[in-house]
Design a protein around this motif. Structure first.
Motif, PDB file in Angstrom:
ATOM      1  N   VAL A   1       0.845  -1.200   0.000  1.00 58.95           N
ATOM      2  CA  VAL A   1       0.000   0.000   0.000  1.00 58.95           C
ATOM      3  C   VAL A   1       0.877   1.247   0.000  1.00 58.95           C
ATOM      4  O   VAL A   1       1.887   1.310   0.706  1.00 58.95           O
ATOM      5  N   ASP A   2       0.467   2.248  -0.771  1.00 56.16           N
ATOM      6  CA  ASP A   2       1.139   3.545  -0.824  1.00 56.16           C
ATOM      7  C   ASP A   2       2.578   3.402  -1.326  1.00 56.16           C
ATOM      8  O   ASP A   2       3.018   2.321  -1.702  1.00 56.16           O
ATOM      9  N   SER A   3       3.314   4.517  -1.271  1.00 57.54           N
ATOM     10  CA  SER A   3       4.666   4.491  -1.851  1.00 57.54           C
ATOM     11  C   SER A   3       5.560   3.473  -1.140  1.00 57.54           C
ATOM     12  O   SER A   3       6.383   2.807  -1.785  1.00 57.54           O
ATOM     13  N   LEU A   4       5.368   3.328   0.179  1.00 54.63           N
ATOM     14  CA  LEU A   4       6.196   2.360   0.921  1.00 54.63           C
ATOM     15  C   LEU A   4       5.943   0.935   0.436  1.00 54.63           C
ATOM     16  O   LEU A   4       6.866   0.120   0.335  1.00 54.63           O
ATOM     17  N   GLY A   5       4.700   0.650   0.144  1.00 56.20           N
ATOM     18  CA  GLY A   5       4.340  -0.694  -0.295  1.00 56.20           C
ATOM     19  C   GLY A   5       4.560  -0.927  -1.779  1.00 56.20           C
ATOM     20  O   GLY A   5       4.417  -2.051  -2.259  1.00 56.20           O
ATOM     21  N   GLU A   6       4.888   0.155  -2.485  1.00 57.08           N
ATOM     22  CA  GLU A   6       5.092   0.034  -3.936  1.00 57.08           C
ATOM     23  C   GLU A   6       6.562   0.178  -4.300  1.00 57.08           C
ATOM     24  O   GLU A   6       6.886   0.514  -5.443  1.00 57.08           O
ATOM     25  N   ASN A   7       7.448  -0.019  -3.344  1.00 59.27           N
ATOM     26  CA  ASN A   7       8.892   0.025  -3.591  1.00 59.27           C
ATOM     27  C   ASN A   7       9.341   1.396  -4.109  1.00 59.27           C
ATOM     28  O   ASN A   7      10.292   1.518  -4.853  1.00 59.27           O
ATOM     29  N   ARG A   8       8.595   2.448  -3.697  1.00 62.19           N
ATOM     30  CA  ARG A   8       8.963   3.804  -4.113  1.00 62.19           C
ATOM     31  C   ARG A   8       9.530   4.620  -2.965  1.00 62.19           C
ATOM     32  O   ARG A   8       9.989   5.741  -3.162  1.00 62.19           O
ATOM     33  N   SER A   9       9.479   4.082  -1.758  1.00 55.94           N
ATOM     34  CA  SER A   9      10.058   4.796  -0.607  1.00 55.94           C
ATOM     35  C   SER A   9      10.406   3.802   0.496  1.00 55.94           C
ATOM     36  O   SER A   9      10.002   2.635   0.455  1.00 55.94           O
ATOM     37  N   ILE A  10      11.154   4.300   1.457  1.00 51.83           N
ATOM     38  CA  ILE A  10      11.556   3.502   2.628  1.00 51.83           C
ATOM     39  C   ILE A  10      11.438   4.415   3.846  1.00 51.83           C
ATOM     40  O   ILE A  10      11.734   5.619   3.762  1.00 51.83           O
ATOM     41  N   ALA A  11      10.995   3.874   4.976  1.00 55.20           N
ATOM     42  CA  ALA A  11      10.826   4.690   6.178  1.00 55.20           C
ATOM     43  C   ALA A  11      11.345   3.931   7.395  1.00 55.20           C
ATOM     44  O   ALA A  11      11.546   2.708   7.350  1.00 55.20           O
ATOM     45  N   ALA A  12      11.545   4.663   8.468  1.00 57.75           N
ATOM     46  CA  ALA A  12      12.001   4.035   9.718  1.00 57.75           C
ATOM     47  C   ALA A  12      11.525   4.851  10.909  1.00 57.75           C
ATOM     48  O   ALA A  12      11.412   6.082  10.841  1.00 57.75           O
ATOM     49  N   HIS A  13      11.208   4.139  11.969  1.00 58.61           N
ATOM     50  CA  HIS A  13      10.883   4.749  13.265  1.00 58.61           C
ATOM     51  C   HIS A  13      11.913   4.248  14.284  1.00 58.61           C
ATOM     52  O   HIS A  13      12.326   3.087  14.229  1.00 58.61           O
ATOM     53  N   THR A  14      12.273   5.099  15.218  1.00 59.80           N
ATOM     54  CA  THR A  14      13.177   4.678  16.297  1.00 59.80           C
ATOM     55  C   THR A  14      12.736   5.318  17.609  1.00 59.80           C
ATOM     56  O   THR A  14      12.377   6.502  17.641  1.00 59.80           O
ATOM     57  N   VAL A  15      12.769   4.520  18.656  1.00 56.48           N
ATOM     58  CA  VAL A  15      12.568   5.056  20.011  1.00 56.48           C
ATOM     59  C   VAL A  15      13.829   4.748  20.809  1.00 56.48           C
ATOM     60  O   VAL A  15      14.349   3.625  20.745  1.00 56.48           O
ATOM     61  N   VAL A  16      14.349   5.750  21.520  1.00 60.94           N
ATOM     62  CA  VAL A  16      15.515   5.508  22.384  1.00 60.94           C
ATOM     63  C   VAL A  16      15.181   5.906  23.819  1.00 60.94           C
ATOM     64  O   VAL A  16      14.388   6.818  24.065  1.00 60.94           O
ATOM     65  N   LEU A  17      15.800   5.196  24.722  1.00 61.88           N
ATOM     66  CA  LEU A  17      15.768   5.572  26.133  1.00 61.88           C
ATOM     67  C   LEU A  17      17.204   5.894  26.531  1.00 61.88           C
ATOM     68  O   LEU A  17      18.097   5.051  26.377  1.00 61.88           O
ATOM     69  N   LEU A  18      17.408   7.120  27.005  1.00 61.04           N
ATOM     70  CA  LEU A  18      18.740   7.509  27.491  1.00 61.04           C
ATOM     71  C   LEU A  18      18.710   7.504  29.019  1.00 61.04           C
ATOM     72  O   LEU A  18      17.689   7.837  29.632  1.00 61.04           O
TER      73      LEU A  18
END
Ligand SMILES: [Zn+2]
Length: 234
Positions: free
Chosen positions: A214-231
Motif C-alpha cells: 500500500v502507498d509508496s512504501l508498499g510500492e517500492n517507491r520509498s523507505i521509512a524508519a521509526h526509532t525510540v531511544v531511552l537515554l
C-alpha cells in the motif's frame, strides 16, 4: 425591556477573589478586565468576594509572581526520544541501511547517503536530549554534507549524548519497506548500528516490516524508519 444579559451574575467592578484563591476562581481572576456590561448590572457582591485593591495595586502584586528563569532544567534520570525518517527510492542510487550497502535495484535519493535508519536514530537521540532535529544541525543545503556518510551524524549525536551526561539505555527501531527482504541483512545492520552507537547488542533492537503493498512504501517507491531511544543519566 429586560436585558438579554440579565441571567449573568453581577459582579462589582472592583471585585476579586480572596487572596490565595484567585488562581482557582474564574471571575476573580478575570474581574479587572470584565466588559463594562457585566460590571453595571448590580452592585451586590457575590459570596466569597471582597472589595479589591485598585488595578494598579493588583498589577504591582503580580510583579511578585514567579518569573521565567535561565536556570537549566533538572537533569532527568531518563529521557525518551522518537525519530522518524522517510526517503524516496529511485533507480541509480545505492541502498544504504544502518551503514550497510544492501543489494537492490534502487536506493535513496538524498543530500547525504540517504541512510533512513541512521537518520531516524540520530533524530531519536537528539529528540531525547531536547535538541533540534537532524535537518537543523546538518542542513541539507550545506555542501559539507553532500554525499556524507550518515555515520558522521550518528557519531555527533552520540558525542552530544555523552556531553549531556547520558548513555544509551536501549533502542528499538522499525524499518518499513516492501523490497528487498531485510532478514538476510538484519544482523549485519544491527551489529554495525551497535558499533556506531558504542552499545551492547542487547540494548539495540531492529525490526523490519512491509507496507502491505500500500502507498509508496508498499510500492517500492520509498523507505521509512521509526526509532525510540531511552537515554539514562550516567
Ligand atoms: Zn533522512
Amino acid at each position: 425591556m429586560a436585558s438579554s444579559l440579565s441571567f449573568i451574575p453581577s459582579i462589582p467592578s472592583t471585585a476579586i477573589a480572596p487572596r490565595g484563591r484567585r488562581g482557582h476562581c474564574f471571575f476573580g481572576a478575570l474581574s479587572p478586565v470584565l466588559p463594562f456590561f457585566l460590571l453595571s448590572q448590580s452592585s451586590r457582591p457575590l459570596p466569597n468576594f471582597r472589595p479589591a485593591a485598585p488595578v494598579s495595586a493588583l498589577l504591582a502584586e503580580q510583579e511578585t509572581f514567579p518569573k521565567p528563569t535561565t536556570t537549566p532544567p533538572p537533569s532527568l534520570p531518563f529521557r525518551v526520544g522518537h525519530g522518524f525518517d522517510l526517503h524516496r527510492l529511485e533507480p541509480g542510487y545505492p541502498l544504504i541501511i544502518g551503514g550497510i550497502k544492501i543489494p537492490h535495484d534502487r536506493g535513496c535519493e538524498a543530500h547525504s547517503d540517504g541512510d533512513v535508519l541512521l537518520h531516524c536514530v540520530v533524530d531519536a537521540i537528539l529528540g531525547a536530549l531536547g535538541l533540534p532535529d537532524i535537518g537543523q544541525i546538518f542542513p541539507d543545503n550545506d555542501p559539507k554534507w553532500k554525499g556524507a556518510a550518515s555515520s558522521v551524524f550518528i557519531k555527533e549525536a552520540v558525542r552530544l549524548m555523552h556531553e549531556s551526561g547520558y548513555e544509551l539505555g536501549n533502542l528499538d527501531a522499525t524499518l518499513i519497506l516492501q523490497k528487498p527482504k531485510l532478514s538476510p541483512h538484519k544482523e549485519t545492520i544491527r551489529a554495525n548500528l551497535c558499533k556506531l552507537l558504542g552499545a551492547d547488542p542487547s540494548a539495540v533492537n531492529l525490526k523490519a516490516k512491509t507496507h502491505e503493498k500500500v502507498d509508496s512504501l508498499g510500492e517500492n517507491r520509498s523507505i521509512a524508519a521509526h526509532t525510540v531511544v531511552l537515554l539514562m543519566r550516567k
